[in-house]
Design an enzyme around this catalytic site. Structure first.
Site, mmCIF file in Angstrom:
data_model
loop_
_atom_site.group_PDB
_atom_site.id
_atom_site.type_symbol
_atom_site.label_atom_id
_atom_site.label_comp_id
_atom_site.label_asym_id
_atom_site.label_seq_id
_atom_site.Cartn_x
_atom_site.Cartn_y
_atom_site.Cartn_z
ATOM 1 N N ASP A 189 -6.900 -59.734 15.538
ATOM 2 C CA ASP A 189 -6.900 -61.144 15.286
ATOM 3 C C ASP A 189 -6.156 -61.535 16.559
ATOM 4 O OD1 ASP A 189 -6.312 -63.624 14.336
ATOM 5 O OD2 ASP A 189 -5.023 -63.045 12.877
ATOM 6 N N LYS A 263 -6.741 -67.874 3.129
ATOM 7 C CA LYS A 263 -5.513 -68.265 2.981
ATOM 8 C C LYS A 263 -5.419 -69.272 1.860
ATOM 9 C CE LYS A 263 -3.778 -66.636 7.454
ATOM 10 N NZ LYS A 263 -3.358 -67.184 8.859
#
Ligand code: OSB
Ligand code: MG
Length: 373
Positions: A189, A263
């Protein structure tokens, strides 16, 4: 259901270990919880961002203002603040998805508690436990990184995510592959740390058979991510760039990503998160549930979302002790590399009153009577 009162509680929980990413180092989770009181039930949620707008444009003090001055007045004007009505009522306010998610989730919790329905049932979850991955921050040295990864694998985590940035990318990935082998599910990430000019360098990661590279380029630049994807065999995954189901549809249509990190907070709540799951799944694009170092209040409903059928990759839904020595809820404990999906009505968890009181730094009434907290 009638809205009677909304309270905001600032909380600060020290992290067990500093968490370094390409955008900064976090040493504690400083945020606020919302507590809504209706005539039928109470509901809880957690604002997922931080005091500074470094991961996303939203931040704690700004969200408090947006919720108090722009979101709650619209919700309070509804005949009934049901989950179906709340997001449309807030839609006129541009952006501020994380603030909207906090409002929607607290009301969803209250509504589901009133019905006696767990959020997993509401969302259509199909599993009673979900595999847990862990997000490993940037370290000062490779031996330190290897030690950390080893510790997490010993605890049972089934997938490792390494935070990367220019200067900490190919070598840490190589070191982890060399030490733990090619079978370890591994991903990275970048939190927007690269540009398209880095494509030749990022291509070196293709040699390591990663599950994905998350948000390598600037937020919201779908075009650049699509151009990068054409030059990589590693699937590009978007996090920061996906704010709505419409963004997900555009990104998939442009081949700007082949995986999506969902998310719920980043996309305005669980109803929009469910839509993104549905769109991605219809296109054969795998999704997984990301995290924001949430307390148990944010983590519990994320586990229910991660149990939907299209969540085919392990999430950043780690056990409580990966974040906090003491959480404000009953802790989530890893069993055989999995966390349980909550089964009680609403988001499936409540703060422990005494513990919450110890971690609360201040409280405010955002809506309703000024009764003492
Ligand atoms: O980019 O996924 C991210 C934490 C805070 C902000 C952004 C991110 C993260 C993580 C950790 O990677 C996720 C977690 O374990 O909760
Ligand atoms: Mg991310």
């Amino acid at each position: 259901m009638r809205l009677e009162r909304v309270e905001l509680l600032h909380v600060a929980l020290p992290l067990v270990t500093p968490f370094r990413t390409s955008f900064g180092t976090m040493t504690s989770k400083d945020t606020f919880l919302l507590r809504v009181v209706t005539d039928e039930a109470e509901g809880w949620s957690e604002f997922a961002a931080d005091p500074e707008p470094l991961y996303c444009s939203e931040f704690v003090a700004g969200a408090e203002t947006v919720i108090r001055d722009f979101l709650l007045p619209r919700v309070a004007a509804l005949p009934e603040p049901t989950t179906a009505a709340v997001a449309p009522a807030m839609a006129a306010v541009k952006g501020h998805e994380l603030a909207k998610a906090a409002v929607e989730t607290a009301l969803l919790d209250a509504e589901l508690r009133a019905y006696g329905m767990p959020i997993a049932t509401f969302l259509g979850s199909v599993r009673d436990r979900v595999p847990a991955g862990v997000s490993v921050g940037i370290k000062n040295s490779l031996p330190e990184l290897i030690d950390d990864v080893e510790k997490y694998l010993d605890e049972g985590y089934v997938r490792i995510k390494l935070k990367i940035e220019p200067g900490w990318d190919v070598e840490p990935v190589r070191a982890v592959r060399e030490r733990f082998g090619d079978a370890l599910p591994l991903q990275v990430d970048a939190n927007t740390a690269y540009t398209l000019a880095d494509a030749p360098h990022l291509r070196k990661l293709d040699a390591f058979d990663l599950l994905l590279i998350e948000e390598p380029l600037a937020e919201n630049n779908l075009h650049a991510h699509a151009r990068l994807q054409r030059r990589l065999t590693t699937p590009v995954c978007l996090d920061e760039s996906i704010h709505t189901a419409s963004d997900a549809a555009s990104a998939i249509a442009m081949d700007a990503c082949r995986v999506i990190n969902v998310k719920p907070a980043r996309v305005g709540g669980y109803t929009e998160a469910r839509r993104i799951h549905d769109i991605a799944t219809a296109h054969g694009v795998p999704v997984w549930c990301g995290g924001m170092l949430e307390t148990g209040i944010g983590r519990a409903p994320n586990l229910a979302l991660a149990a939907l059928p299209g969540f085919t990759l392990p999430g950043d839904t780690s056990a409580s002790k990966r974040y906090f020595a003491e959480d404000i809820t009953e802790p989530f404990v890893l069993v055989d590399g999995h966390l349980p999906v909550p089964t009680t009505p609403g988001i499936g968890i409540s703060p422990l009153p005494d513990t919450l009181a110890r971690f609360t730094t201040s409280t405010r009434v955002l809506y309703g009577g000024a009764r003492k907290l």
